[in-house]
Design a protein around this motif. Structure first.
Motif, PDB file in Angstrom:
ATOM      1  N   ASN A  15     -26.746  78.967  26.486  1.00 35.48           N
ATOM      2  CA  ASN A  15     -26.776  79.939  25.391  1.00 35.48           C
ATOM      3  C   ASN A  15     -26.970  81.343  25.970  1.00 35.48           C
ATOM      4  OD1 ASN A  15     -29.626  80.492  25.601  1.00 35.48           O
ATOM      5  ND2 ASN A  15     -30.043  78.622  24.453  1.00 35.48           N
ATOM      6  N   LEU A  16     -26.886  82.352  25.133  1.00 32.57           N
ATOM      7  CA  LEU A  16     -26.968  83.740  25.594  1.00 32.57           C
ATOM      8  C   LEU A  16     -28.269  84.040  26.342  1.00 32.57           C
ATOM      9  CD1 LEU A  16     -25.404  85.783  22.667  1.00 32.57           C
ATOM     10  CD2 LEU A  16     -24.660  85.761  25.048  1.00 32.57           C
ATOM     11  N   GLY A  17     -29.355  83.411  25.943  1.00 35.83           N
ATOM     12  CA  GLY A  17     -30.644  83.646  26.581  1.00 35.83           C
ATOM     13  C   GLY A  17     -30.731  83.136  28.010  1.00 35.83           C
ATOM     14  N   ASP A  18     -29.766  82.336  28.446  1.00 35.09           N
ATOM     15  CA  ASP A  18     -29.778  81.799  29.811  1.00 35.09           C
ATOM     16  C   ASP A  18     -29.201  82.774  30.828  1.00 35.09           C
ATOM     17  OD1 ASP A  18     -30.821  79.319  28.957  1.00 35.09           O
ATOM     18  OD2 ASP A  18     -28.818  78.632  28.405  1.00 35.09           O
ATOM     19  N   GLU A  19     -28.580  83.841  30.357  1.00 31.57           N
ATOM     20  CA  GLU A  19     -27.975  84.801  31.274  1.00 31.57           C
ATOM     21  C   GLU A  19     -29.050  85.444  32.144  1.00 31.57           C
ATOM     22  OE1 GLU A  19     -24.316  87.197  30.374  1.00 31.57           O
ATOM     23  OE2 GLU A  19     -25.847  88.751  30.131  1.00 31.57           O
ATOM     24  N   GLY A  20     -28.745  85.596  33.420  1.00 29.48           N
ATOM     25  CA  GLY A  20     -29.694  86.250  34.313  1.00 29.48           C
ATOM     26  C   GLY A  20     -29.522  85.797  35.745  1.00 29.48           C
ATOM     27  N   ASN A  21     -30.507  86.167  36.565  1.00 30.47           N
ATOM     28  CA  ASN A  21     -30.499  85.846  37.985  1.00 30.47           C
ATOM     29  C   ASN A  21     -31.457  84.699  38.256  1.00 30.47           C
ATOM     30  OD1 ASN A  21     -28.678  87.949  38.694  1.00 30.47           O
ATOM     31  ND2 ASN A  21     -30.363  89.389  38.448  1.00 30.47           N
ATOM     32  N   TYR A  22     -31.010  83.762  39.077  1.00 25.38           N
ATOM     33  CA  TYR A  22     -31.776  82.572  39.410  1.00 25.38           C
ATOM     34  C   TYR A  22     -31.962  82.507  40.926  1.00 25.38           C
ATOM     35  CZ  TYR A  22     -30.874  80.941  34.648  1.00 25.38           C
ATOM     36  OH  TYR A  22     -30.824  80.831  33.286  1.00 25.38           O
ATOM     37  N   THR A  23     -33.113  81.973  41.348  1.00 23.05           N
ATOM     38  CA  THR A  23     -33.406  81.803  42.765  1.00 23.05           C
ATOM     39  C   THR A  23     -33.791  80.353  43.018  1.00 23.05           C
ATOM     40  OG1 THR A  23     -34.279  84.057  42.871  1.00 23.05           O
ATOM     41  CG2 THR A  23     -34.834  82.591  44.692  1.00 23.05           C
ATOM     42  N   CYS A  24     -33.181  79.782  44.036  1.00 23.71           N
ATOM     43  CA  CYS A  24     -33.540  78.441  44.481  1.00 23.71           C
ATOM     44  C   CYS A  24     -34.193  78.579  45.848  1.00 23.71           C
ATOM     45  CB  CYS A  24     -32.295  77.559  44.580  1.00 23.71           C
ATOM     46  SG  CYS A  24     -32.634  75.938  45.281  1.00 23.71           S
ATOM     47  N   GLU A  25     -35.357  77.933  45.998  1.00 20.74           N
ATOM     48  CA  GLU A  25     -36.040  77.931  47.294  1.00 20.74           C
ATOM     49  C   GLU A  25     -36.132  76.500  47.798  1.00 20.74           C
ATOM     50  OE1 GLU A  25     -40.136  79.461  49.474  1.00 20.74           O
ATOM     51  OE2 GLU A  25     -40.046  79.427  47.287  1.00 20.74           O
ATOM     52  N   ILE A  26     -35.572  76.303  48.967  1.00 17.38           N
ATOM     53  CA  ILE A  26     -35.638  75.004  49.647  1.00 17.38           C
ATOM     54  C   ILE A  26     -36.705  75.115  50.738  1.00 17.38           C
ATOM     55  CG2 ILE A  26     -34.418  73.432  51.223  1.00 17.38           C
ATOM     56  CD1 ILE A  26     -32.992  73.140  48.750  1.00 17.38           C
ATOM     57  N   VAL A  27     -37.626  74.159  50.767  1.00 19.97           N
ATOM     58  CA  VAL A  27     -38.643  74.108  51.810  1.00 19.97           C
ATOM     59  C   VAL A  27     -38.435  72.797  52.565  1.00 19.97           C
ATOM     60  CG1 VAL A  27     -41.111  74.071  52.340  1.00 19.97           C
ATOM     61  CG2 VAL A  27     -40.271  75.420  50.394  1.00 19.97           C
ATOM     62  N   VAL A  52     -38.271  71.756  46.541  1.00 22.02           N
ATOM     63  CA  VAL A  52     -37.234  72.658  46.050  1.00 22.02           C
ATOM     64  C   VAL A  52     -37.739  73.244  44.738  1.00 22.02           C
ATOM     65  CG1 VAL A  52     -35.939  70.806  44.884  1.00 22.02           C
ATOM     66  CG2 VAL A  52     -34.797  72.936  45.462  1.00 22.02           C
ATOM     67  N   THR A  53     -37.508  74.560  44.555  1.00 27.52           N
ATOM     68  CA  THR A  53     -37.984  75.257  43.360  1.00 27.52           C
ATOM     69  C   THR A  53     -36.890  76.166  42.838  1.00 27.52           C
ATOM     70  OG1 THR A  53     -40.232  75.283  44.243  1.00 27.52           O
ATOM     71  CG2 THR A  53     -39.766  76.786  42.433  1.00 27.52           C
ATOM     72  N   TRP A  54     -36.649  76.091  41.534  1.00 27.44           N
ATOM     73  CA  TRP A  54     -35.750  77.028  40.843  1.00 27.44           C
ATOM     74  C   TRP A  54     -36.602  77.971  40.002  1.00 27.44           C
ATOM     75  CZ3 TRP A  54     -30.747  78.214  41.132  1.00 27.44           C
ATOM     76  CH2 TRP A  54     -29.879  77.325  41.755  1.00 27.44           C
ATOM     77  N   LYS A  55     -36.320  79.271  40.124  1.00 25.65           N
ATOM     78  CA  LYS A  55     -37.001  80.283  39.314  1.00 25.65           C
ATOM     79  C   LYS A  55     -35.956  81.171  38.681  1.00 25.65           C
ATOM     80  CE  LYS A  55     -40.970  80.519  42.383  1.00 25.65           C
ATOM     81  NZ  LYS A  55     -41.723  81.361  43.315  1.00 25.65           N
ATOM     82  N   ARG A  56     -36.330  81.708  37.562  1.00 28.60           N
ATOM     83  CA  ARG A  56     -35.477  82.677  36.884  1.00 28.60           C
ATOM     84  C   ARG A  56     -36.159  84.023  37.012  1.00 28.60           C
ATOM     85  NH1 ARG A  56     -33.628  82.790  31.105  1.00 28.60           N
ATOM     86  NH2 ARG A  56     -32.542  84.760  31.143  1.00 28.60           N
ATOM     87  N   ASN A  57     -35.397  85.055  37.332  1.00 26.42           N
ATOM     88  CA  ASN A  57     -35.972  86.373  37.608  1.00 26.42           C
ATOM     89  C   ASN A  57     -36.282  87.136  36.324  1.00 26.42           C
ATOM     90  OD1 ASN A  57     -35.438  85.492  40.127  1.00 26.42           O
ATOM     91  ND2 ASN A  57     -34.030  87.111  40.682  1.00 26.42           N
ATOM     92  N   CYS A  58     -37.249  86.658  35.607  1.00 27.35           N
ATOM     93  CA  CYS A  58     -37.784  87.388  34.453  1.00 27.35           C
ATOM     94  C   CYS A  58     -39.176  86.834  34.181  1.00 27.35           C
ATOM     95  CB  CYS A  58     -36.876  87.269  33.235  1.00 27.35           C
ATOM     96  SG  CYS A  58     -36.748  85.625  32.544  1.00 27.35           S
ATOM     97  N   CYS A  59     -39.935  87.595  33.445  1.00 26.68           N
ATOM     98  CA  CYS A  59     -41.316  87.214  33.162  1.00 26.68           C
ATOM     99  C   CYS A  59     -41.352  85.951  32.287  1.00 26.68           C
ATOM    100  CB  CYS A  59     -42.005  88.382  32.453  1.00 26.68           C
ATOM    101  SG  CYS A  59     -43.769  88.161  32.340  1.00 26.68           S
ATOM    102  N   ASN A  60     -42.185  84.988  32.632  1.00 35.85           N
ATOM    103  CA  ASN A  60     -42.367  83.740  31.881  1.00 35.85           C
ATOM    104  C   ASN A  60     -41.090  82.932  31.714  1.00 35.85           C
ATOM    105  OD1 ASN A  60     -45.129  84.176  31.480  1.00 35.85           O
ATOM    106  ND2 ASN A  60     -44.695  85.537  29.771  1.00 35.85           N
TER     107      ASN A  60
END
Length: 179
Positions: free
Chosen positions: A68-80, A20-28
């Motif tokens: 905090n404010l910097g956590d705002e955004g889109n997140y993707t979870c991938e289940i394998v 399982v992987t969590w990613k945030r849709n922004c660079c780094n």
């Protein structure tokens, strides 16, 4: 801000979890992954505030605390798992309650201020007045300060009430105008 956010990643399959992987849709941005065969979690560009809510084998929900404010955004979870790869998307919107004050100046103007809220707060007066003016200040961090001014020099009412409406809080402030 300041509270816990939990983003779900439903693992509804009866077959074994591989990864399982969590990613945030922004660079780094944050990457949190777990491989069940090695029982290993990897964190990349993340902080100790971002962890698993439970055990990723049972429930791979992502926990962010405190938000905090910097956590705002889109997140993707991938289940394998052995049935394939499954993506789940979450959007996190951070709400910041404003700091509210009601003061007056020497020229008999009431000043109601809702500072550093996200989104901007709405301000209204009781009794209602068409003689109030507002200004809005946008801060670099995405918060907004809204200030409403109400003159009462010719008013015959003994008090004025400032109503501040915001998704995180509603506040009512009362001021004696006989001072």
């Amino acid at each position: 801000t300041g509270h816990e956010a939990v983003l779900s990643c439903p693992n509804n399959s009866n077959v074994s979890l591989v990864m399982v992987t969590w990613k945030r849709n922004c660079c780094n941005c944050c990457l949190l992954s777990y491989r069940s065969d090695l029982k290993v979690t990897r964190m990349l560009n993340s902080s100790e505030r971002i962890t698993w809510k439970y055990s990723p084998d049972r429930d791979p929900a992502l926990r962010i605390s405190p938000v905090n404010l910097g956590d705002e955004g889109n997140y993707t979870c991938e289940i394998v798992n052995t049935e394939g790869n499954f993506l789940f998307f979450s959007s996190l919107t951070v709400i910041v309650p404003p700091t509210v004050t009601l003061t007056h100046d020497k020229s008999r103007v009431a000043v109601c201020e809702a500072s550093a809220g996200k989104p901007a707060a709405d301000i209204s007066w009781i009794p209602a007045s068409h003689h109030s003016t507002e200004e809005e200040i946008h801060h670099p961090n995405g918060t907004v300060t809204r200030v409403s001014y109400l003159g009462w020099a010719s008013s015959t009412v003994p008090t004025v009430t400032c109503l501040v409406t915001h998704p995180a809080t509603n506040q009512t402030l009362l001021m004696d105008l006989t001072c």
